[in-house]
Write an enzyme that holds these catalytic residues in place. Sequence first.
Site, short mmCIF file in Angstrom:
data_model
loop_
_atom_site.label_atom_id
_atom_site.label_comp_id
_atom_site.label_asym_id
_atom_site.label_seq_id
_atom_site.Cartn_x
_atom_site.Cartn_y
_atom_site.Cartn_z
N CYS A 16 -34.24 -31.04 33.54
CA CYS A 16 -34.19 -32.38 32.98
C CYS A 16 -32.82 -32.66 32.40
CB CYS A 16 -35.24 -32.57 31.88
SG CYS A 16 -36.94 -32.53 32.46
N GLY A 42 -31.69 -32.63 37.61
CA GLY A 42 -32.98 -33.08 38.10
C GLY A 42 -32.83 -34.19 39.11
N ASN A 117 -35.90 -33.17 27.25
CA ASN A 117 -35.43 -32.02 28.02
C ASN A 117 -35.96 -30.76 27.35
OD1 ASN A 117 -32.24 -30.30 28.30
ND2 ASN A 117 -34.01 -30.16 29.62
N GLY A 118 -36.73 -29.98 28.07
CA GLY A 118 -37.29 -28.76 27.50
C GLY A 118 -38.74 -28.60 27.91
N TYR A 257 -25.17 -21.06 34.87
CA TYR A 257 -25.48 -21.86 36.05
C TYR A 257 -25.81 -23.32 35.76
CZ TYR A 257 -27.92 -23.45 40.25
OH TYR A 257 -28.31 -24.17 41.34
N SER A 298 -21.94 -22.47 43.10
CA SER A 298 -22.17 -21.92 41.76
C SER A 298 -21.42 -20.62 41.51
CB SER A 298 -23.66 -21.71 41.53
OG SER A 298 -24.21 -20.84 42.50
N ASP A 360 -22.17 -14.28 43.33
CA ASP A 360 -23.14 -15.35 43.11
C ASP A 360 -23.54 -15.33 41.65
OD1 ASP A 360 -24.69 -17.53 43.68
OD2 ASP A 360 -26.05 -16.51 45.06
N CYS A 397 -39.04 -18.21 32.50
CA CYS A 397 -38.64 -19.06 31.38
C CYS A 397 -39.76 -20.05 31.09
CB CYS A 397 -37.35 -19.82 31.70
SG CYS A 397 -36.86 -20.97 30.39
N CYS A 453 -30.66 -17.51 23.45
CA CYS A 453 -31.92 -17.26 24.14
C CYS A 453 -31.57 -16.65 25.49
CB CYS A 453 -32.72 -18.55 24.33
SG CYS A 453 -34.26 -18.28 25.27
N CYS A 456 -34.93 -14.72 29.86
CA CYS A 456 -35.09 -14.50 31.30
C CYS A 456 -34.50 -13.15 31.72
CB CYS A 456 -34.44 -15.63 32.09
SG CYS A 456 -32.72 -15.96 31.67
#
Length: 504
Positions: A16, A42, A117-118, A257, A298, A360, A397, A453, A456
């Site tokens: 988002c 998004g 967003n979240g 990313y 990326s 990558d 996540c 955070c 992941c």
Amino acid sequence: MITTHPFDDDKLREECGVFGVAGAEDAAAMVALGLHALQHRGQEAAGITARNGREFYSHRALGPVAGNFDSQEIMDRLRGDYACGHVRYSTTGAGTLRNIQPLEADLASGGFAIAHNGNISNALKLRHELVRTGSIFQSTSDTEVIIHLVATSQYRTLLDKFIDALRRVEGAYSLICMTPEGMIACRDPLGIRPLVIGKVGDAYVFASETVALDLVGAEYVRSVEAGELVVVSGGELRSHRPFGTTKARPCIFEHVYFSRPDSIVDGSSVYSVRKAIGAELAIENPVDADYVIPVPDSGTPAAIGYAEQSKIPFELGIIRSHYVGRTFIQPGDGVRHLGVKLKHNANRPLVNGKKIVLIDDSIVRGTTSLKIVQMMREAGAAEVHMRIASPPTMHSCFYGVNTPKREKLLASAKSVDEMCEYIQADSLSFVSIDGLYRAVGEDARQDIQPQYCDACFTGAYPTPLTDQDSKEEPDQLSMLNERVAPRDNSSLTEQVNELTEQVG
């Protein structure tokens, strides 16, 4: 029908982007431009809500911003000096029109629009409680829970109702809300998802990334801080901190990313951080090779950093096509086996007979890495070494990122050696977690209370995950969520200030 491109399911996706303008003529037009800059966050749907006086006007549609907000007829309906917008790729709730944000409602105090967003990690629990007490939901989005919590709060002012609602939710949120009085922007107490403040003339602008400020000519002011709630009304900006003070833990994957390389996140250039990650990767995992080759786009900044540190030449050994649309091929079509060749093609004259290092940003399922390695070998590469500019992604996540279930993550099921064998590379290495932290300017990761955070990678989720019904307690830094009973003639903000003084 808008669908995810069948070969794009091997990336973690920040799902988002939000943008808001408070106090500018033709605010909706500025929001449309801002959403263009956030389109990478998004592509499934986009929406804009504008406020003209006390009246709210919205347009929401499936698909990207272009084509939905380039009609003068549509923009003429979105008149007003306040507007907020949202680009979406669904994380919770089906990808249908009723889930497209901003969500809008008529409350007792007037119109209310919200862009989020979240992800609210206790949304299902709260939804069940609200339905049992009579709430009627119009969408399947977790964001609508916030609207119902605001509507049913017993506090008197809208600001206190909003604060009361946020004190009941868990998870990650950056919110832009419009009310008849003005605009509210806020981040969760840990600041997991990003949100920045800009200014153009006398107008304030809020965005998920600084690149969106650049596009509308707004000057970057600062980030909305973790747990901060900013109110813009009558041309003035006021800051509130209703959650006390907690140590921020923003998402570290924004640097890896999610954010555009030309953005600034938490005061750091994303491009510079990604180059630094590549340099750390070269220090930790050197290899004898002829060329450093990025997996576009990326992997490019990290590959530049790897090449500079290792003194191995940087070359474009993979050429990307930018003309493969999201609806080009449906997953069931017979040509699916062409795989990444629709988007990437080997630069055969360059790689033939050479030892190459592929860079990558991450490995999720591993399917794309396998196809890229195979493509390099078919082009004649003598050796193919894969280097990844993030630690192994071993956990899902739950904070607004579209991740596969944990059992679908390659690093969760296999060791690094087994992953290397799966993707058929000559070697495979990841940057260490401490190397990643050094790249973002830290000495190392603080295991007791991490600076970011990084769940992941580590599984150290910073908030409760109520809806996941986990039997195991994750390593949690729970957000401040004590409820304060309403008292006569006392606002929630005042009560929180009293509690903060008492604790201090």
